[in-house]
Structures are given as C-alpha cells and as structure tokens.
Design a protein around this motif. Sequence first.
Motif, PDB file in Angstrom:
ATOM      1  N   ARG A   1       0.802  -1.221   0.000  1.00 27.23           N
ATOM      2  CA  ARG A   1       0.000   0.000   0.000  1.00 27.23           C
ATOM      3  C   ARG A   1       0.839   1.277   0.000  1.00 27.23           C
ATOM      4  O   ARG A   1       0.328   2.348  -0.331  1.00 27.23           O
ATOM      5  CB  ARG A   1      -0.897   0.018   1.243  1.00 27.23           C
ATOM      6  CG  ARG A   1      -1.868  -1.149   1.333  1.00 27.23           C
ATOM      7  CD  ARG A   1      -2.475  -1.273   2.710  1.00 27.23           C
ATOM      8  NE  ARG A   1      -3.449  -2.341   2.786  1.00 27.23           N
ATOM      9  CZ  ARG A   1      -4.761  -2.180   2.635  1.00 27.23           C
ATOM     10  NH1 ARG A   1      -5.243  -0.976   2.406  1.00 27.23           N
ATOM     11  NH2 ARG A   1      -5.583  -3.193   2.711  1.00 27.23           N
TER      12      ARG A   1
ATOM     13  N   GLY B   1     -11.847   4.655  -5.052  1.00 24.38           N
ATOM     14  CA  GLY B   1     -10.871   3.697  -5.535  1.00 24.38           C
ATOM     15  C   GLY B   1      -9.861   4.355  -6.464  1.00 24.38           C
ATOM     16  O   GLY B   1      -9.979   5.531  -6.828  1.00 24.38           O
TER      17      GLY B   1
ATOM     18  N   PRO C   1      -6.783   1.951  -1.901  1.00 22.04           N
ATOM     19  CA  PRO C   1      -5.908   0.865  -1.412  1.00 22.04           C
ATOM     20  C   PRO C   1      -4.570   1.387  -0.912  1.00 22.04           C
ATOM     21  O   PRO C   1      -3.499   0.961  -1.360  1.00 22.04           O
ATOM     22  CB  PRO C   1      -5.746  -0.022  -2.653  1.00 22.04           C
ATOM     23  CG  PRO C   1      -5.823   0.936  -3.793  1.00 22.04           C
ATOM     24  CD  PRO C   1      -6.824   1.991  -3.382  1.00 22.04           C
TER      25      PRO C   1
END
Length: 331
Positions: free
Chosen positions: A104, A175, A281
Amino acid sequence: MISYIIRRSLLSIPMLIVVSLIAFFILTLPPGDYMTSYQNQLTSQAGLTTSEAEKMADQMREKYGLDKPFLVQYYNWIKNIVVHGDFGYSFFYSKTVAKVIWGRLGYTLLIAGLCHFISVFVGILIGIFSATHQYSAADYFFTILAFLGVSIPAFFLAIFMMYLFSFKLGLGVGGLFSDQYIMAPWSMARVLDLIKHLWLPVTIVGFAGTARNMRVMRSNLLDVLGLQYIQTAKAKGLKNRTVIYKHAVKNAIKPIVMSMGSALPFLITGEMITSIVLDLPTTGPAFYNALVNQDMYLAGSFLMMIAVILIIGNLLADIALAWVDPRVRYN
C-alpha cells in the motif's frame, strides 16, 4: 556544507529512537490487546469455552511475545527491524507487517508526493501573483479560496466531492482503478486508468496545503516588498520583474522551505483520512484497522514510517534552507 549535513544526520538518530519509544508506549496504553478480541471471537464464533479460548489466546501471546514486559517487547521489535528487517506480524491481516505496508505504501507516497509538489509549486505561484496584484479582484478570489482551503476538513471535502460527482454528475468516484483493472497486470491502459482516478484524492489532499502556502507566500512577499533594500533596488532602475523574482521572492520563500519537511507527514495523514472515505488501497484504511483492533506491530510500524518521513523531510528542508541562506549552515 558537508559538516552541516553530517551533524544534522547524526542528530536524527536519537530523535528517531525517542519517537519510536513514545509511539510504542502509547500503543500499549489501552487495556487488553489484539488477543483479547481474538479470545472473544473464539468464544462467540468458534464455539469454544471461555477457558479454551483463554488458553489459545495465552499461547498466541507467548508465541509473539505479547506476554513480555513493555521494554522487552520494544527491544525485540526494534532489534528485529534493525537486524532482520522484520517489522513484526499483523494479527488483523494474518500476514507480515512488511507485506501489508509495501503493498500500500507506493500509492500513499504517490498521492502524498504529488500533493506536496502541487501544493508548494501552485501555492507559491498564486501567492506571488496575489502579492503583486494586491486588492485586485483576482487577489480577493484567491484569498477567499485560501480561507476555504484551510477551513474545510479533508474528510468533509471528500464526502462532498463524492456526493457531487456520484449523485449530481453521475460520475464514478472512489478507488484508484476501474473494476476491470483492479486485479489486472500493469499496462499502459491500467496506468491511464490510475491517472483518471488519481486527480480526485490529489485535489482533496492538496487543497489545504496549496491554500496555506499561498497565504504564507503572499503575506511574506508583501512584507519583503515593503523593505528598504527593495525600494533601493527599484530606485536604482532595476526592472520590477528582477526585483521581485531575484531579490524579494528569495527571502519571502524561506518560511515555506522551512515547513516543507513537516508538510509531507501531514499530507500522508490527510491522505489516510481521505483514503478511508474514498476507499483507496493505501495505508490509511490499514492504519485505521490496526488502531481499532490493537494490531500494535502494524500500527507501530505505520507510526515509525511517518516519523522517518518527518525526520528525513526536515533534514532535506534544513539542507535546502542552508542552500538558500548560507548563514544557516554556520549556526
């Protein structure tokens, strides 16, 4: 200059040790640990008795050293990081902390780095324009925009932008990839899809930093433009552009250079909040889950990461300030 860099680098080592110790201590302050909730899960979901669940939780504590005193836990954690590069085990994600972070961290640094560059570059340019066009319509507009930027919380701006683009404009937000590219291998199409989704979190996170840099640059430049040496330079017949960009901006920009080191960690924390709202993410949701579930090694590693970035950022900012103002390196 080299001696100044070495001296500042050596001072960063004890500072990092103190920060890591305080962060690890704070994480151990709440009562219980992850094994406490794990014990409850064994009782409620796995159907074990209280004594059986407690026995399994104690075995897990012994396995990962959570039954040891605080200083022993801290020593083992730091030793594993320095010697083996092992940041510990994430109980919540059931994998090593390194795998959780490295998967990440790239997106986090990409968003924070873009926000940092844009907030500094755009903020300085707008600040110079506003200072050199004081009390104009554009100056009033940018001043109001700057006040909004420093006043609106990042999470509220993220919610508002999601509502605006999703429900009013019918555009999908949230996202970093479209559905067909989430698990797809890297390709030019996936990179373009990332860029298409990247502008929203960058705008939200970088808005406050741009507003702050604009206000700082505007006020400092107005102060510098009123100093006597600037008036003398103008009286000697120097062009207005030369006076502003060669003499005034060089002195007015120093506070922004000084704050550049501490700005990046704040951008990362702002990115964390925004990423939770936009479901990105990045490290934000993982850090939040680590804090809620008392996943101490994962949470401690995130805090260490922020501390390292802060110390390195301050070091680079001090070096840049010493390059801009040679008097700094002799103090």
